[in-house]
Design a protein around this motif. Sequence first.
Motif, PDB file in Angstrom:
ATOM      1  N   SER A 151       0.842  -1.190   0.000  1.00 53.70           N
ATOM      2  CA  SER A 151       0.000   0.000   0.000  1.00 53.70           C
ATOM      3  C   SER A 151       0.883   1.248   0.000  1.00 53.70           C
ATOM      4  O   SER A 151       1.743   1.408   0.864  1.00 53.70           O
ATOM      5  N   HIS A 179      -1.425  -1.001  -4.183  1.00 56.45           N
ATOM      6  CA  HIS A 179      -2.618  -0.154  -4.049  1.00 56.45           C
ATOM      7  C   HIS A 179      -2.197   1.261  -3.667  1.00 56.45           C
ATOM      8  O   HIS A 179      -1.284   1.452  -2.861  1.00 56.45           O
ATOM      9  N   GLU A 187      -3.053   4.905  -2.000  1.00 56.85           N
ATOM     10  CA  GLU A 187      -3.872   5.713  -1.091  1.00 56.85           C
ATOM     11  C   GLU A 187      -3.639   7.171  -1.481  1.00 56.85           C
ATOM     12  O   GLU A 187      -2.595   7.750  -1.183  1.00 56.85           O
ATOM     13  N   THR A 237     -12.600   6.649 -11.007  1.00 56.91           N
ATOM     14  CA  THR A 237     -12.830   5.758  -9.862  1.00 56.91           C
ATOM     15  C   THR A 237     -12.151   4.405 -10.083  1.00 56.91           C
ATOM     16  O   THR A 237     -12.789   3.356 -10.023  1.00 56.91           O
ATOM     17  N   GLU A 257     -10.145   1.007  -9.390  1.00 56.85           N
ATOM     18  CA  GLU A 257     -10.161   0.143  -8.214  1.00 56.85           C
ATOM     19  C   GLU A 257      -8.839   0.141  -7.460  1.00 56.85           C
ATOM     20  O   GLU A 257      -8.813  -0.142  -6.261  1.00 56.85           O
ATOM     21  N   THR A 271      -7.576   4.389  -3.729  1.00 54.21           N
ATOM     22  CA  THR A 271      -8.541   4.858  -2.737  1.00 54.21           C
ATOM     23  C   THR A 271      -8.291   6.343  -2.526  1.00 54.21           C
ATOM     24  O   THR A 271      -7.206   6.739  -2.101  1.00 54.21           O
ATOM     25  N   HIS A 328      -8.831   9.754  -0.626  1.00 61.46           N
ATOM     26  CA  HIS A 328      -9.220  10.269   0.685  1.00 61.46           C
ATOM     27  C   HIS A 328      -9.608  11.740   0.649  1.00 61.46           C
ATOM     28  O   HIS A 328     -10.034  12.285   1.661  1.00 61.46           O
ATOM     29  N   LYS A 363      -2.801   6.348   5.633  1.00 63.93           N
ATOM     30  CA  LYS A 363      -2.874   4.977   5.141  1.00 63.93           C
ATOM     31  C   LYS A 363      -1.717   4.754   4.173  1.00 63.93           C
ATOM     32  O   LYS A 363      -1.305   5.652   3.457  1.00 63.93           O
TER      33      LYS A 363
END
Length: 340
Positions: free
Chosen positions: A170, A195, A197, A206, A208, A211, A213, A226
């Motif tokens: 992450s 991934h 953050e 959008t 996948e 993410t 924030h 994160k």
Amino acid sequence: MGRLCFISRAYRNRTSSGNKAKSDYEDILTAAGAVNLGLERTYGDGKARGFVRNLAGIVVAAARLRPGDTLVLQYPVKKYFAAVCRVARMRGARTVALIHDLGSWRRRKLTVAQELRRLDNADVVAATNPVMAQWLAEQGFPEEKLLALGLHDYLSDAQPPEAAPTDLGSVAYAGALNMRKNAFLLEMKELKGVHVELYGSLKDYTPEHITAHGFVEPDAFIRGAKGAWGLVWDGDSLDACTGAWGEYLSVNTPHKSAFYLRAGLPLIVWSRSAIAPIVRERGIGLCVDSLRELPDLLASITPERYRALRASALREGERAARGENLRALLASPPIASRPE
């Protein structure tokens, strides 16, 4: 000994990286005994009112200069830089240009020759890192006038969480998705097991693998970001930092690197970036030629190695919170060797 001085200014806000860096350096200068020769610092004055206030602050500061003073100017100072340097010299004071941004790189508002002539008005020029100092010297700038900072400081009383993250795939990225600046973020969908953050807006996207924030107050980011790493990368490619924004990383120290370190996040940087030598030397992160290396590289990081990298990042973040990078620069000659 002559006074160490600076000129405070009107800022649009407290949170953007440029305003945060410059207001932090005003606070560090004050703590180091420097005198604000201008008007009191303000926030949110608006463009027109801020312009007038900044101009008035420069006029007031020029009148307050004394022989033997050393005046630190946070560059760029736009239209008034050369004039302030000339006035300081006429009054028997020295000027130090503390570089935040080079207009001849990312924004291309100046040619290299124009920028060198402008900077040469100062008696001392502090580049953001040794690579930028070397580049300026290679362009013909007088080497004897150059100093280098290294990493930025980042003042905050917030403390990162004690527990280390466990998901080492992450990655945190501070900054809204912008096709001109960081389109590579969309391409990271190709990196299996990684991934993002994102601390900034995604607008209409959008994906996948990201993410979003949104905007998060800096102290809140420091207390609970994160992600296991802070990513310093710009451009539209996974294979190198490209375009005006990406190539600028080859000479510049981005302020977000200090932001990540304050949050205890080891850095992931381009191996050809200006801060890569610092990252390697201080053990505060990973240097990669391409982001395509990340899936295998991050999967190979043991918890023990990550904890060691995080401990080094936390130490560097504590130094940034105390303003030690700028303090070390101020303590070095010729800034420290001010005349009586």
